[in-house]
Motif scaffolding. Structure first.
Motif, short mmCIF file in Angstrom:
data_model
loop_
_atom_site.label_atom_id
_atom_site.label_comp_id
_atom_site.label_asym_id
_atom_site.label_seq_id
_atom_site.Cartn_x
_atom_site.Cartn_y
_atom_site.Cartn_z
N TYR A 100 4.40 48.41 -24.63
CA TYR A 100 3.20 48.71 -23.83
C TYR A 100 3.00 47.51 -22.95
O TYR A 100 2.40 46.53 -23.33
N GLY A 153 14.18 40.66 -26.51
CA GLY A 153 13.91 42.09 -26.38
C GLY A 153 13.06 42.31 -25.15
O GLY A 153 13.17 41.56 -24.16
N LYS A 154 12.19 43.31 -25.22
CA LYS A 154 11.42 43.67 -24.01
C LYS A 154 10.54 42.51 -23.52
O LYS A 154 10.51 42.20 -22.33
N ILE A 155 9.83 41.86 -24.45
CA ILE A 155 8.90 40.79 -24.04
C ILE A 155 9.67 39.52 -23.67
O ILE A 155 9.42 38.90 -22.63
N ASP A 174 19.38 35.34 -29.60
CA ASP A 174 19.03 36.67 -30.11
C ASP A 174 20.19 37.14 -30.97
O ASP A 174 21.35 36.77 -30.72
N THR A 232 3.67 33.80 -29.18
CA THR A 232 2.85 35.00 -28.97
C THR A 232 3.38 36.14 -29.82
O THR A 232 3.02 37.29 -29.60
N SER A 233 4.26 35.82 -30.78
CA SER A 233 4.95 36.90 -31.50
C SER A 233 4.25 37.26 -32.81
O SER A 233 3.53 38.24 -32.87
N ASP A 258 -0.91 32.44 -29.91
CA ASP A 258 -1.78 33.62 -29.77
C ASP A 258 -1.83 34.35 -31.11
O ASP A 258 -2.55 35.32 -31.25
N PHE A 298 -1.61 41.02 -25.54
CA PHE A 298 -1.38 42.42 -25.11
C PHE A 298 -2.53 42.96 -24.28
O PHE A 298 -2.44 44.05 -23.72
#
Ligand code: NAI
Length: 331
Positions: A100, A153-155, A174, A232-233, A258, A298
């Motif tokens: 998202y 990944g995406k982030i 990764d 932030t994970s 975060d 987010f």
């Protein structure tokens, strides 16, 4: 179809009601889901919708299944708080929102980094008191710094692209390197090398049993003196007491988080009139070079829209006996 939301905040009600195109029955509870409340779930509830700090342990899932709950809908990407094996054994379906606006989280990581390295939080307060002195506000350029990204990944990928735009050298680790990212100039290398060579390290991998406390005394030893760490994970990726030691010695010059391992007792609540018993977070917040935000990476208009639309669509399809896209399904 009746859906019971846990950990519901006013903005959840706004976005979910706004995007309830299938006219599902949405009931909202502010409390976290856990053993203390699970018995209060009404019979007739077919789906529960949960967030990052709801605890879906085997015991909680068994009670839910006994009450007829068939669907667990995560309105987030991470799912370390759900015991998937038990859900599967109980015949429940578990869906999530895998993406998202990854840019929302990546951009917040960058915001934290820029706040720390240019001290804009201090400048904001200082200027409001008519103090225009620059003493103590010295920053450093991001240009030509080495940024280590753990999890692409995406982030992580969105974060890498932004850092390349700043003119940084980007190293990445990764388990499954991304060929497209390699072609953009990101250099994949072993974790140790990322830790050793980076001026700035940003965590973007999910929390698992294998990488709990990935940042600990040993891995901190490998880092450059004066490194910057952004997380932030998930809080559990960091051993907080080891990080506090590293801040005391200057091994870490800046920390932006975060997420926090014990966040469920604190985050998403207004505790401004309370005594906080967690001495670790109090110690962290006492450092002038630490920035803590309360799991807000987010939190953008775009991301909340996508979370509501995807979650409601997943539940609607499952309720109709149809199968949502495999990418949304965990069990
Ligand atoms: P993703 O599933 O697209 O990417 C995760 C990447 O991490 C994958 O490429 C995977 O191979 C890699 N990975 C897994 N284990 C690893 C390990 N031990 N070491 C290195 N890499 C590893 O996930 P996405 O969407 O990028 O999200 C990443 C994490 O961000 C989520 O798991 C969640 O914990 C966190 N998140 C935080 C938010 C916030 O508001 N602070 C919001 C959304 C997600």
């Amino acid at each position: 179809m009746k859906i019971l939301f846990f950990s519901a905040k006013p903005y959840d009600k706004v976005f979910f009601n706004k995007h309830n195109t299938h006219s599902l029955q949405l009931d909202f509870l502010e409390t976290h889901l856990g053993p203390h409340i699970v018995n209060a779930v009404d019979a007739g509830t077919e789906a529960v919708c949960v967030f990052v700090n709801d605890k879906l342990t085997p015991e909680v899932l068994e009670v839910l299944a006994g009450k007829g709950v068939k669907i667990i809908a995560l309105r987030c990407a991470g799912f370390n708080n759900v015991h998937l094996e038990t859900a599967k054994k109980l015949g429940m379906r578990v869906c999530r929102v895998p993406a998202y606006s990854p840019e929302a989280v990546a951009e917040h990581a960058v915001a934290m980094l820029l706040t720390l390295n240019r001290k804009t939080h201090k400048a904001y307060n200082r200027v409001r008191e008519q103090n225009f002195s620059l003493t103590g506000l010295l920053g450093f350029n991001l240009f030509h710094k080495t940024v280590g990204v753990i999890g692409t990944g995406k982030i992580g990928k969105a974060f890498c692209k932004i850092m390349l735009g700043f003119g940084c050298k980007v190293l990445a680790y990764d388990l499954y390197p991304d060929a497209e990212l390699s072609n953009t100039g990101v250099e994949y290398c072993p974790l140790e090398q990322v830790l050793q060579q980076s001026d700035i390290i940003s965590l973007h991998c999910p929390l698992s049993a294998d990488n709990k406390h990935l940042v600990n005394e040993q891995s901190l030893q490998l880092m450059k003196q004066g490194a910057t760490l952004i997380n932030t994970s998930r809080g559990g990726l960091i051993n907080t007491s080891d990080v506090i030691q590293a801040l005391k010695t200057g091994k870490l010059a800046y920390l932006g988080i975060d997420v926090y391992e014990q966040e469920e007792k604190l985050f998403f609540k207004d505790l401004s009139g309370s005594i906080i018993e967690d001495d670790t977070i109090q110690r962290l917040m006492s450092f002038p070079n630490v920035l803590v935000t309360g799991h807000q990476a987010f939190f953008t208009e775009e991301a909340l829209t996508q979370i509501a639309e995807t979650t409601l669509n997943n539940i609607y399809l499952l309720g109709e006996g149809k199968e949502p896209d495999a990418a949304f399904m965990l069990v």
